[in-house]
Design a protein around this motif. Structure first.
Motif, PDB file in Angstrom:
ATOM      1  N   GLN A  61      12.551   6.420  -0.966  1.00 48.47           N
ATOM      2  CA  GLN A  61      10.922   6.231  -0.235  1.00 48.47           C
ATOM      3  C   GLN A  61       9.753   5.778  -1.006  1.00 48.47           C
ATOM      4  OE1 GLN A  61       8.229   7.132   1.503  1.00 48.47           O
ATOM      5  NE2 GLN A  61       7.543   5.115   2.135  1.00 48.47           N
ATOM      6  N   SER A  62       9.588   6.734  -1.425  1.00 50.14           N
ATOM      7  CA  SER A  62       7.731   6.892  -1.933  1.00 50.14           C
ATOM      8  C   SER A  62       7.632   5.542  -3.324  1.00 50.14           C
ATOM      9  CB  SER A  62       7.565   7.927  -2.911  1.00 50.14           C
ATOM     10  OG  SER A  62       8.333   8.035  -3.679  1.00 50.14           O
ATOM     11  N   ARG A  63       9.360   5.273  -3.935  1.00 54.06           N
ATOM     12  CA  ARG A  63       9.433   4.841  -5.269  1.00 54.06           C
ATOM     13  C   ARG A  63       9.580   2.945  -4.551  1.00 54.06           C
ATOM     14  NH1 ARG A  63      14.787   4.292  -8.978  1.00 54.06           N
ATOM     15  NH2 ARG A  63      13.698   2.531 -10.565  1.00 54.06           N
ATOM     16  N   MET A  64      10.318   2.914  -3.779  1.00 54.65           N
ATOM     17  CA  MET A  64      10.714   1.781  -2.661  1.00 54.65           C
ATOM     18  C   MET A  64       9.482   1.007  -2.815  1.00 54.65           C
ATOM     19  SD  MET A  64      13.495  -0.211  -3.234  1.00 54.65           S
ATOM     20  CE  MET A  64      11.479  -1.831  -3.572  1.00 54.65           C
ATOM     21  N   SER A  65       8.244   1.848  -2.201  1.00 57.04           N
ATOM     22  CA  SER A  65       7.496   1.357  -1.367  1.00 57.04           C
ATOM     23  C   SER A  65       6.070   1.023  -2.584  1.00 57.04           C
ATOM     24  CB  SER A  65       6.366   2.848  -0.495  1.00 57.04           C
ATOM     25  OG  SER A  65       7.390   2.625   0.699  1.00 57.04           O
ATOM     26  N   ARG A  66       5.945   1.641  -3.428  1.00 54.27           N
ATOM     27  CA  ARG A  66       5.293   1.401  -4.600  1.00 54.27           C
ATOM     28  C   ARG A  66       6.249   0.367  -5.751  1.00 54.27           C
ATOM     29  NH1 ARG A  66       6.057   5.873  -7.593  1.00 54.27           N
ATOM     30  NH2 ARG A  66       7.792   5.185  -9.194  1.00 54.27           N
ATOM     31  N   HIS A  67       7.111  -0.280  -5.069  1.00 50.85           N
ATOM     32  CA  HIS A  67       7.971  -0.873  -5.878  1.00 50.85           C
ATOM     33  C   HIS A  67       6.869  -2.201  -5.078  1.00 50.85           C
ATOM     34  CE1 HIS A  67       9.395   0.297 -10.120  1.00 50.85           C
ATOM     35  NE2 HIS A  67      10.007   0.741  -9.234  1.00 50.85           N
ATOM     36  N   MET A  68       7.507  -2.251  -3.529  1.00 54.79           N
ATOM     37  CA  MET A  68       6.788  -3.493  -3.149  1.00 54.79           C
ATOM     38  C   MET A  68       4.978  -4.221  -2.967  1.00 54.79           C
ATOM     39  SD  MET A  68       9.907  -4.116  -2.101  1.00 54.79           S
ATOM     40  CE  MET A  68       9.755  -5.817  -0.878  1.00 54.79           C
ATOM     41  N   GLY A  69       5.083  -2.582  -3.108  1.00 53.65           N
ATOM     42  CA  GLY A  69       3.221  -3.123  -3.198  1.00 53.65           C
ATOM     43  C   GLY A  69       2.754  -3.497  -3.991  1.00 53.65           C
ATOM     44  N   ARG A  70       3.607  -3.296  -5.320  1.00 56.64           N
ATOM     45  CA  ARG A  70       3.081  -4.341  -6.989  1.00 56.64           C
ATOM     46  C   ARG A  70       3.371  -5.681  -6.690  1.00 56.64           C
ATOM     47  NH1 ARG A  70       2.980  -2.647 -12.222  1.00 56.64           N
ATOM     48  NH2 ARG A  70       1.829  -4.542 -12.942  1.00 56.64           N
ATOM     49  N   LEU A  71       5.286  -6.221  -6.323  1.00 60.74           N
ATOM     50  CA  LEU A  71       5.260  -6.750  -5.670  1.00 60.74           C
ATOM     51  C   LEU A  71       4.220  -7.919  -4.743  1.00 60.74           C
ATOM     52  CD1 LEU A  71       9.119  -6.726  -5.570  1.00 60.74           C
ATOM     53  CD2 LEU A  71       7.814  -8.404  -7.483  1.00 60.74           C
ATOM     54  N   LYS A  72       3.773  -7.070  -3.893  1.00 64.93           N
ATOM     55  CA  LYS A  72       2.701  -7.810  -2.513  1.00 64.93           C
ATOM     56  C   LYS A  72       1.069  -8.154  -3.261  1.00 64.93           C
ATOM     57  CE  LYS A  72       0.542  -6.851   1.883  1.00 64.93           C
ATOM     58  NZ  LYS A  72       0.129  -6.090   2.770  1.00 64.93           N
ATOM     59  N   ALA A  73       0.738  -7.118  -4.370  1.00 62.36           N
ATOM     60  CA  ALA A  73      -0.310  -7.177  -4.960  1.00 62.36           C
ATOM     61  C   ALA A  73      -0.075  -8.587  -5.604  1.00 62.36           C
ATOM     62  CB  ALA A  73      -0.705  -5.896  -5.216  1.00 62.36           C
ATOM     63  N   ALA A  74       1.244  -8.336  -6.505  1.00 60.72           N
ATOM     64  CA  ALA A  74       1.411 -10.022  -7.455  1.00 60.72           C
ATOM     65  C   ALA A  74       0.455 -11.618  -6.313  1.00 60.72           C
ATOM     66  CB  ALA A  74       2.338  -9.601  -7.764  1.00 60.72           C
ATOM     67  N   GLY A  75       1.555 -11.460  -4.968  1.00 61.49           N
ATOM     68  CA  GLY A  75       1.701 -12.115  -4.292  1.00 61.49           C
ATOM     69  C   GLY A  75       2.772 -12.894  -3.701  1.00 61.49           C
TER      70      GLY A  75
END
Length: 111
Positions: free
Chosen positions: A50-64
């Motif tokens: 969960q922590s790894r997936m959330s981190r990756h999704m946050g990165r994709l969100k931050a990139a727009g």
């Protein structure tokens, strides 16, 4: 050389960097269908924590690339409908070059 593509408010290198990690790319491949997907679904399909997936999704969100919505304790992600057409074309081209997700990094838990 200008790091910005046209009138986009984010640098193109931020987009390419977000797409450079295999787990993020596979998660984006899942979410790119236009439907909402919760982190738990992505975790299960990609075999990550969960922590790894959330981190990756946050990165994709931050990139727009993605937007999210809270639904009680769940966070649901979907493709950003306001993504500039040029960026959509880049992502479409990259995802088209990938093998189908079912034959790639997916891991199904044994029943």
């Amino acid at each position: 050389m200008n790091a910005y593509a046209g009138n986009m408010d984010r640098p193109i290198d931020e987009l390419l960097n977000a797409l450079s990690e295999p787990t993020r790319l596979r998660a984006l491949q899942m979410v790119w269908d236009g439907e909402e997907h919760c982190v738990c679904e992505l975790m299960d399909r990609l075999g990550v924590t969960q922590s790894r997936m959330s981190r990756h999704m946050g990165r994709l969100k931050a990139a727009g690339l993605l937007v999210d919505r809270r639904d009680a304790q769940w966070v649901r992600y979907r493709r950003n409908p306001a993504l500039p057409p040029a960026w959509t074309a880049v992502v479409d081209a990259i995802l088209a070059a990938l093998p189908p997700l079912e034959n790639a990094l997916c891991h199904r838990k044994a029943a």
